[in-house]
Design a protein around this motif. Structure first.
Motif, PDB file in Angstrom:
ATOM      1  N   GLU A  90       0.822  -1.209   0.000  1.00  0.00           N
ATOM      2  CA  GLU A  90       0.000   0.000   0.000  1.00  0.00           C
ATOM      3  C   GLU A  90       0.856   1.260   0.000  1.00  0.00           C
ATOM      4  OE1 GLU A  90      -3.787   1.742   2.476  1.00  0.00           O
ATOM      5  OE2 GLU A  90      -1.932   1.273   3.478  1.00  0.00           O
ATOM      6  N   SER A  91       2.111   1.135   0.403  1.00  0.00           N
ATOM      7  CA  SER A  91       3.007   2.284   0.481  1.00  0.00           C
ATOM      8  C   SER A  91       3.831   2.482  -0.787  1.00  0.00           C
ATOM      9  CB  SER A  91       3.955   2.111   1.680  1.00  0.00           C
ATOM     10  OG  SER A  91       3.233   1.956   2.876  1.00  0.00           O
ATOM     11  N   LEU A  92       3.600   1.676  -1.804  1.00  0.00           N
ATOM     12  CA  LEU A  92       4.374   1.760  -3.041  1.00  0.00           C
ATOM     13  C   LEU A  92       3.615   2.531  -4.118  1.00  0.00           C
ATOM     14  CD1 LEU A  92       5.736  -1.899  -3.306  1.00  0.00           C
ATOM     15  CD2 LEU A  92       6.851   0.098  -2.279  1.00  0.00           C
ATOM     16  N   PRO A  93       4.342   3.229  -5.004  1.00  0.00           N
ATOM     17  CA  PRO A  93       3.671   3.926  -6.103  1.00  0.00           C
ATOM     18  C   PRO A  93       2.867   2.947  -6.957  1.00  0.00           C
ATOM     19  CG  PRO A  93       5.998   4.513  -5.986  1.00  0.00           C
ATOM     20  CD  PRO A  93       5.800   3.377  -5.041  1.00  0.00           C
ATOM     21  N   ILE A  94       1.750   3.382  -7.454  1.00  0.00           N
ATOM     22  CA  ILE A  94       0.814   2.616  -8.288  1.00  0.00           C
ATOM     23  C   ILE A  94       0.113   1.535  -7.459  1.00  0.00           C
ATOM     24  CG2 ILE A  94       0.494   1.174 -10.336  1.00  0.00           C
ATOM     25  CD1 ILE A  94       2.920   2.554 -11.567  1.00  0.00           C
ATOM     26  N   ASP A  97       7.550   2.575   2.705  1.00  0.00           N
ATOM     27  CA  ASP A  97       7.988   3.961   2.517  1.00  0.00           C
ATOM     28  C   ASP A  97       9.449   4.023   2.090  1.00  0.00           C
ATOM     29  OD1 ASP A  97       5.542   4.980   3.076  1.00  0.00           O
ATOM     30  OD2 ASP A  97       6.096   5.986   4.940  1.00  0.00           O
ATOM     31  N   ILE A  98      10.285   3.192   2.702  1.00  0.00           N
ATOM     32  CA  ILE A  98      11.709   3.190   2.360  1.00  0.00           C
ATOM     33  C   ILE A  98      11.916   2.736   0.917  1.00  0.00           C
ATOM     34  CG2 ILE A  98      13.923   2.065   2.832  1.00  0.00           C
ATOM     35  CD1 ILE A  98      13.150   2.083   5.800  1.00  0.00           C
ATOM     36  N   ILE A  99      11.204   1.692   0.502  1.00  0.00           N
ATOM     37  CA  ILE A  99      11.313   1.223  -0.891  1.00  0.00           C
ATOM     38  C   ILE A  99      10.826   2.295  -1.859  1.00  0.00           C
ATOM     39  CG2 ILE A  99      10.434  -0.453  -2.565  1.00  0.00           C
ATOM     40  CD1 ILE A  99      10.344  -2.491  -0.252  1.00  0.00           C
ATOM     41  N   SER A 100       9.717   2.946  -1.522  1.00  0.00           N
ATOM     42  CA  SER A 100       9.178   4.005  -2.375  1.00  0.00           C
ATOM     43  C   SER A 100      10.176   5.159  -2.494  1.00  0.00           C
ATOM     44  CB  SER A 100       7.847   4.503  -1.803  1.00  0.00           C
ATOM     45  OG  SER A 100       7.298   5.507  -2.620  1.00  0.00           O
ATOM     46  N   TYR A 101      10.771   5.552  -1.374  1.00  0.00           N
ATOM     47  CA  TYR A 101      11.786   6.619  -1.366  1.00  0.00           C
ATOM     48  C   TYR A 101      12.989   6.219  -2.222  1.00  0.00           C
ATOM     49  CZ  TYR A 101      15.447   9.672   0.570  1.00  0.00           C
ATOM     50  OH  TYR A 101      16.490  10.557   0.726  1.00  0.00           O
ATOM     51  N   TRP A 102      13.440   4.973  -2.074  1.00  0.00           N
ATOM     52  CA  TRP A 102      14.589   4.480  -2.846  1.00  0.00           C
ATOM     53  C   TRP A 102      14.277   4.481  -4.343  1.00  0.00           C
ATOM     54  CZ3 TRP A 102      15.215   0.024  -5.868  1.00  0.00           C
ATOM     55  CH2 TRP A 102      16.530  -0.254  -6.247  1.00  0.00           C
ATOM     56  N   ARG A 151       0.778   9.545   4.901  1.00  0.00           N
ATOM     57  CA  ARG A 151       0.629   8.217   5.492  1.00  0.00           C
ATOM     58  C   ARG A 151      -0.827   7.901   5.819  1.00  0.00           C
ATOM     59  NH1 ARG A 151       1.396   3.429   5.495  1.00  0.00           N
ATOM     60  NH2 ARG A 151       3.461   3.996   4.782  1.00  0.00           N
ATOM     61  N   PHE A 152      -1.628   8.948   6.106  1.00  0.00           N
ATOM     62  CA  PHE A 152      -3.023   8.748   6.496  1.00  0.00           C
ATOM     63  C   PHE A 152      -4.007   9.086   5.383  1.00  0.00           C
ATOM     64  CE2 PHE A 152      -0.539   9.551  10.288  1.00  0.00           C
ATOM     65  CZ  PHE A 152      -0.951   8.539  11.132  1.00  0.00           C
ATOM     66  N   LEU A 153      -3.479   9.438   4.194  1.00  0.00           N
ATOM     67  CA  LEU A 153      -4.345   9.791   3.065  1.00  0.00           C
ATOM     68  C   LEU A 153      -4.058   8.832   1.912  1.00  0.00           C
ATOM     69  CD1 LEU A 153      -3.969  13.681   3.268  1.00  0.00           C
ATOM     70  CD2 LEU A 153      -5.924  12.314   4.021  1.00  0.00           C
ATOM     71  N   GLY A 154      -4.968   7.881   1.702  1.00  0.00           N
ATOM     72  CA  GLY A 154      -4.769   6.774   0.781  1.00  0.00           C
ATOM     73  C   GLY A 154      -4.120   7.091  -0.557  1.00  0.00           C
ATOM     74  N   PRO A 155      -4.685   8.003  -1.364  1.00  0.00           N
ATOM     75  CA  PRO A 155      -4.127   8.229  -2.702  1.00  0.00           C
ATOM     76  C   PRO A 155      -2.693   8.759  -2.691  1.00  0.00           C
ATOM     77  CG  PRO A 155      -6.347   9.133  -2.522  1.00  0.00           C
ATOM     78  CD  PRO A 155      -5.926   8.750  -1.145  1.00  0.00           C
ATOM     79  N   LEU A 156      -2.281   9.415  -1.605  1.00  0.00           N
ATOM     80  CA  LEU A 156      -0.948  10.018  -1.544  1.00  0.00           C
ATOM     81  C   LEU A 156       0.080   9.122  -0.867  1.00  0.00           C
ATOM     82  CD1 LEU A 156      -1.924  13.646  -0.452  1.00  0.00           C
ATOM     83  CD2 LEU A 156      -1.470  12.827  -2.762  1.00  0.00           C
ATOM     84  N   ARG A 157      -0.377   8.065  -0.234  1.00  0.00           N
ATOM     85  CA  ARG A 157       0.492   7.260   0.636  1.00  0.00           C
ATOM     86  C   ARG A 157       1.701   6.702  -0.095  1.00  0.00           C
ATOM     87  NH1 ARG A 157      -3.323   4.222   2.641  1.00  0.00           N
ATOM     88  NH2 ARG A 157      -3.766   5.742   4.264  1.00  0.00           N
ATOM     89  N   GLY A 158       1.524   6.207  -1.303  1.00  0.00           N
ATOM     90  CA  GLY A 158       2.643   5.635  -2.043  1.00  0.00           C
ATOM     91  C   GLY A 158       3.369   6.620  -2.928  1.00  0.00           C
ATOM     92  N   ILE A 159       2.775   7.796  -3.149  1.00  0.00           N
ATOM     93  CA  ILE A 159       3.355   8.768  -4.076  1.00  0.00           C
ATOM     94  C   ILE A 159       4.340   9.699  -3.384  1.00  0.00           C
ATOM     95  CG2 ILE A 159       2.818  10.692  -5.620  1.00  0.00           C
ATOM     96  CD1 ILE A 159       0.119   9.315  -6.158  1.00  0.00           C
ATOM     97  N   VAL A 160       3.980  10.196  -2.198  1.00  0.00           N
ATOM     98  CA  VAL A 160       4.794  11.220  -1.528  1.00  0.00           C
ATOM     99  C   VAL A 160       6.196  10.719  -1.181  1.00  0.00           C
ATOM    100  CG1 VAL A 160       4.982  12.672   0.529  1.00  0.00           C
ATOM    101  CG2 VAL A 160       2.832  12.571  -0.745  1.00  0.00           C
ATOM    102  N   VAL A 192       8.151  10.847  -4.387  1.00  0.00           N
ATOM    103  CA  VAL A 192       8.500  12.226  -4.753  1.00  0.00           C
ATOM    104  C   VAL A 192       9.602  12.745  -3.833  1.00  0.00           C
ATOM    105  CG1 VAL A 192       7.635  14.587  -4.911  1.00  0.00           C
ATOM    106  CG2 VAL A 192       6.214  12.697  -5.692  1.00  0.00           C
ATOM    107  N   ALA A 193       9.554  12.370  -2.552  1.00  0.00           N
ATOM    108  CA  ALA A 193      10.596  12.787  -1.607  1.00  0.00           C
ATOM    109  C   ALA A 193      11.958  12.264  -2.045  1.00  0.00           C
ATOM    110  CB  ALA A 193      10.258  12.295  -0.203  1.00  0.00           C
ATOM    111  N   GLY A 194      12.001  11.002  -2.493  1.00  0.00           N
ATOM    112  CA  GLY A 194      13.250  10.442  -2.986  1.00  0.00           C
ATOM    113  C   GLY A 194      13.719  11.127  -4.256  1.00  0.00           C
ATOM    114  N   GLY A 195      12.785  11.365  -5.186  1.00  0.00           N
ATOM    115  CA  GLY A 195      13.133  12.046  -6.427  1.00  0.00           C
ATOM    116  C   GLY A 195      13.544  13.487  -6.218  1.00  0.00           C
ATOM    117  N   SER A 196      13.019  14.113  -5.157  1.00  0.00           N
ATOM    118  CA  SER A 196      13.353  15.511  -4.837  1.00  0.00           C
ATOM    119  C   SER A 196      14.588  15.615  -3.954  1.00  0.00           C
ATOM    120  CB  SER A 196      12.166  16.176  -4.133  1.00  0.00           C
ATOM    121  OG  SER A 196      11.025  16.157  -4.953  1.00  0.00           O
TER     122      SER A 196
END
Length: 200
Positions: A29-33, A73-78, A119-128, A131-135
């Motif tokens: 649930e924490s991953l993009p897409i 979250d760590i995988i998404s950031y990476w 973390r508490f808003l479903g659609p943004l959970r895997g995206i933010v 984006v933090a990693g990309g930024s």
């Protein structure tokens, strides 16, 4: 107990396999897409509710949810740190470079708040986190906010289901109210940030 609960309890695995399933749900649930496709929060609330029905123990459930959220979250950031810059170099993204610069500036000032609320808003959970990693948000503050938000998420969402007690409908109502409370807190935070920016 309702018939659907009997069937669900019979179908679900036991012990470590069950906790591993919960961890995987929380991770994906924490991953993009994937985060847009997996209704992880609802399933975690359901898992908390099922502990009242005798399915597993509450503390190990919290641990599995929290660990899965942190890992996701760590995988998404990476992924964001590895793939994000490559995407920006492609022709289709060149026009969006100013947007990336604004994203980097935003995360340098408000990245922690974004990670916490996402973390508490479903659609943004895997995206933010992506984006933090990309930024290129620094790893230390990212990990700090990820740990705090994941622990709170890992306690609150199973806790909502647990507090629902014997009524799944009541647990769903609690989950909706909690989501509205988070949305209100986010709105207040955004207004506060905008007000401070205008006053400078």
């Amino acid at each position: 107990m309702e018939n659907w609960l009997h069937h669900l309890l019979d179908w679900l695995p036991e012990g470590k396999t069950y906790l591993g399933l919960i961890l995987i749900i929380s991770l994906f649930e924490s991953l993009p897409i994937f985060g847009l496709l997996v209704p992880g929060s609802s399933l975690v609330v359901l898992a908390g509710f099922l502990t009242v029905q005798g399915k597993g123990a509450f503390i190990p459930l919290i641990a599995a949810c929290t660990l899965g959220a942190i890992m996701g979250d760590i995988i998404s950031y990476w992924l964001g740190a590895r793939i994000g810059p490559q995407l920006m170099r492609k022709k289709s993204f060149r026009k969006r470079r100013p947007l990336l610069k604004r994203a980097e500036a935003f995360f340098s000032q408000h990245g922690g708040k974004s990670l916490f609320f996402a973390r508490f808003l479903g659609p943004l959970r895997g995206i933010v986190p992506f984006v933090a990693g990309g930024s290129r948000m620094r790893p230390a503050p990212f990990l700090s906010y990820t740990l705090i938000s994941s622990i709170l998420w890992g306690i609150s969402y199973p806790g909502i289901g647990y507090l629902g007690g014997a009524s799944w409908h009541y647990a769903q109502n609690l989950s909706t109210r909690f989501g509205l409370l988070i949305a209100l807190a986010l709105a207040v935070t955004v207004i506060h940030i905008l007000f401070n920016n205008k006053s400078k």
